[in-house]
Scaffold this motif. Structure first.
Motif, short mmCIF file in Angstrom:
data_model
loop_
_atom_site.label_atom_id
_atom_site.label_comp_id
_atom_site.label_asym_id
_atom_site.label_seq_id
_atom_site.Cartn_x
_atom_site.Cartn_y
_atom_site.Cartn_z
N LYS A 101 -1.69 -8.17 -3.84
CA LYS A 101 -0.97 -7.76 -2.77
C LYS A 101 -1.02 -6.25 -2.64
O LYS A 101 -0.97 -5.58 -1.56
N ILE A 102 -0.89 -5.44 -3.87
CA ILE A 102 -1.03 -4.26 -3.84
C ILE A 102 -2.37 -3.64 -3.06
O ILE A 102 -2.39 -2.85 -2.53
N ASN A 103 -3.42 -4.40 -3.43
CA ASN A 103 -4.66 -3.93 -3.05
C ASN A 103 -5.04 -4.34 -1.56
O ASN A 103 -5.68 -3.30 -0.85
N LYS A 104 -4.46 -5.41 -1.11
CA LYS A 104 -4.96 -5.76 0.09
C LYS A 104 -3.80 -6.08 1.06
O LYS A 104 -3.79 -6.28 2.36
N GLU B 286 6.68 1.06 1.72
CA GLU B 286 7.73 0.55 1.07
C GLU B 286 7.69 -0.78 0.36
O GLU B 286 7.91 -1.04 -0.94
N ALA B 287 6.86 -1.64 0.98
CA ALA B 287 6.43 -2.70 0.19
C ALA B 287 5.53 -2.76 -1.16
O ALA B 287 5.80 -3.18 -2.02
N ARG C 29 6.44 -1.81 -8.38
CA ARG C 29 7.77 -1.92 -9.31
C ARG C 29 7.92 -3.22 -10.09
O ARG C 29 8.43 -3.14 -11.15
N ALA C 30 7.40 -4.35 -9.16
CA ALA C 30 7.53 -5.65 -9.78
C ALA C 30 6.52 -5.71 -11.03
O ALA C 30 6.75 -6.24 -12.03
N LEU C 31 5.39 -5.05 -10.65
CA LEU C 31 4.13 -5.11 -11.86
C LEU C 31 4.49 -4.26 -13.04
O LEU C 31 4.13 -4.78 -14.04
N GLY D 272 9.22 -6.72 -1.63
CA GLY D 272 7.94 -6.03 -1.29
C GLY D 272 7.41 -6.94 0.05
O GLY D 272 6.91 -6.61 1.02
N ASP D 273 7.50 -8.44 -0.15
CA ASP D 273 6.78 -9.38 0.68
C ASP D 273 7.56 -9.14 2.21
O ASP D 273 7.26 -9.07 3.17
#
Length: 603
Positions: A573-576, A549-550, A556-558, A538-539
């Motif tokens: 990271k999902i939020n911002k 896609e990130a 998926r990681a969460l 994702g990073d």
């Protein structure tokens, strides 16, 4: 273990076919997806043939043989004469260790060609166990084209002849066996122990020496090779040739290093004790045939065939320690730790394999959640023999799983004290695990020297190369050297998703984002569903502008149950998203992901 291509091919053509007897209505039912484990079925609630059969097939697919036996019996209540149900029940009984009942059913199926290979061995073994060696001969006759079955049956016939008092004829039958090149180690080993059994010491020495010097055969069938080494050493010790006995063990060490039974036998010989022979009678010899073949076939995908061979062998030789340890390992791989524990507990206390089984027992107890009992058990093993480094490795493994890194470091400190100033190559893992403990305690000044020592002892060890290289890259130290280490680790283990992930993350930390994406995509293919790899990918996607896609990869990681400390970071990271690359906050905190996995903890 390296295996010859011929033997791999034969593994799929012998008993394996009998373990998937399925056609007609059975085929459609067995191909249904396994939606629930067998434990979700209550035998009392099953009131139809279809329900009982489906539950039995589900249990069979789960390798839950006790349940499979119950449900096949229930299905037979509805259709008592159903031939294929009887076939499946017979195999499930043998797989579950219920040999006598399985042999009773084999008698009723004796004329059924679909399971003739199983019924013949089961009935032959029962007659051998009962001492009716002449009757056993008729069960082992084989005229088919399969090389593996032909080898097995000829060897079983020979051992039945030994039991029937025809030892010389039996030995000649084995010595004259003709077949593919991989026959060699099985032919020579059986000829050696058979000759020893009938008192022909010169023939025994010659055949066993040929077995021990057969390196290709030893790589194909290491369990048989180990038995041959022990048999030759025992033979020489019994003949008063102490140095030749020790030389045989030294030859074994060249192929199988630090093997507990070799070490135990060496201690006994040096102390002047006379060890028992590997094969004391014809029944043990016959059991050893299936043990040898089962051990040679033991690999992923052949578990059912191997289990059948080993359970039959175990029925004839209940105290064979190496058979019990192999059965325990198969049970562990099938996610049946309680069954594995039961096998390990059966290893005789006088066996050189007893300590191996005790170490595995401790590890398996921890896997079942009995961590306190596992710790106490392994601490007891350390106390009973403080010089045995394997005990520290097993105990350290349990401590690592429990994340008790302080106790883990203390444990390996003691192990290093025992090792002293001249560690051997095989001690690399002690220093590696000690380094991990200190790295987890955030004491890098103590961790780094241990990783370096591990590499000094074993320069091409991919785990160590990866761990140290990753740690350097993640701390922005020795970046180029760390990258080269990880590249070397990937070359040594190209299909290890964790190590490939390290390479991708190294490229990421170096700002080479496109290359990072390539490696991280490959890592996720190799190790799908790993939270850390998804997070890393994702990073990398974010940095190359693939932001949708990130976000998907972070989600998926969460969903893949990351470590608790990582959850708020991933959620942020999902939020911002990620901050601009110039920001110090863009330095993503991470940890080496090639932590020791359960498979690396076996002793």
């Amino acid at each position: 273990m390296r295996q010859s291509p011929a033997l791999r091919t034969l593994a799929g053509t012998a008993l394996a076919l009998l373990l998937s007897v399925s056609h007609g209505q059975f085929a459609s039912a067995s191909s249904a997806p396994n939606q629930a484990g067998s434990e979700s079925f209550d035998i009392q609630g099953v009131d139809s043939y279809a329900g009982a059969f489906l539950a039995a097939r589900t249990a069979e697919a789960d390798r839950d043989y006790p349940s499979a036996v119950k449900f096949y019996k229930k299905a037979l209540e509805f259709t008592p004469n159903e031939l294929e149900l009887q076939q499946r029940l017979m195999i499930a009984l043998i797989m579950n260790g219920e040999f006598d009942e399985g042999a009773d059913l084999a008698k009723t199926l004796e004329s059924d060609p679909a399971v003739e290979r199983v019924t013949s061995v089961a009935l032959g073994f029962r007659t051998i166990r009962d001492g009716a060696y002449a009757d056993a001969l008729k069960h082992f006759k084989y005229e088919g084209p399969n090389d593996l079955d032909r080898l097995m049956n000829q060897l079983l016939i020979a051992w039945a002849m030994v039991g029937d008092g025809k030892g010389k004829e039996a030995l000649k039958l084995v010595q004259d066996l003709q077949g593919p090149s991989w026959y060699g180690i099985f032919r020579n080993y059986n000829a050696g122990v058979m000759a020893a059994q009938i008192g022909d010491i010169d023939a025994a020495r010659k055949a066993l020496t040929e077995t021990v010097t057969d390196r290709n055969g030893g790589a194909t069938a290491p369990d048989t090779f180990a038995r041959a080494v022990i048999a030759l050493s025992t033979l020489e010790a019994g003949a008063g040739n102490k140095q030749k006995a020790l030389d045989a063990l030294a030859a074994g060490d060249e192929l199988i290093t630090n093997f507990a039974p070799f070490n135990a036998l060496r201690d006994a010989i040096e102390a002047g004790r006379q060890p028992d022979p590997v094969v004391a009678n014809a029944a043990q010899g016959a059991a050893g045939v299936l043990f040898s073949i089962g051990g040679a076939l033991n690999r992923e995908g052949a578990e059912d065939t191997v289990m059948l061979y080993l359970q039959l062998s175990h029925a004839l030789d209940r105290d064979a320690a190496d058979t019990l340890v192999l059965l325990g390992g198969i049970a562990e791989n099938a996610k049946q730790p309680e069954k594995a524990i039961a096998f390990y507990r059966q290893v005789p206390e006088t066996s050189p394999m007893r300590r191996v089984s005790e170490l595995q027992l401790g590890l398996t107890l921890a896997e079942t959640g009995k961590v306190k009992e596992a710790r106490e058990h392994l601490q007891g093993l350390i106390a009973s023999d403080p010089e045995d480094i394997r005990s520290y490795l097993a105990y350290g493994s349990v401590l690592s799983d429990a994340k008790d890194y302080a106790a883990m470091a203390e444990n390996y400190d003691k192990a290093v004290e025992i090792i002293g100033q001249t560690p051997a190559r095989n001690h690399w893992s002690v220093f590696f695990q000690r380094g991990i403990a200190y790295e987890r305690l955030k004491k890098w000044d103590k961790a780094e020297p241990n990783f370096s020592k591990a590499l000094e002892l074993n320069p091409d060890q991919p785990q160590v190369l990866n761990y140290l290289g990753y740690s350097w890259v993640d701390m922005n130290r020795n970046l180029q050297e760390g990258l080269e280490m990880i590249k070397k680790a990937v070359e040594l283990r190209p299909d290890d998703g964790y190590i490939v992930d390290s390479l991708g993350w190294a490229y990421y930390r170096l700002g080479r984002f496109e290359e990072a994406v390539v490696e991280l995509e490959r890592a996720i293919e190799l190790r799908a569903g790993d939270a850390t790899i998804n997070d890393h990918l994702g990073d990398a996607y974010w940095r190359v502008g693939r932001k949708l896609e990130a976000t998907y990869q972070w989600k998926r990681a969460l969903a893949s149950e990351p470590e608790e400390a990582e959850v708020p970071k991933i959620q942020a990271k999902i939020n911002k998203g990620l901050p601009p690359i110039e920001s110090d906050a863009a330095k993503v905190e991470a940890k080496p992901v090639d932590e020791p996995k359960k498979d690396d903890k076996k002793t």
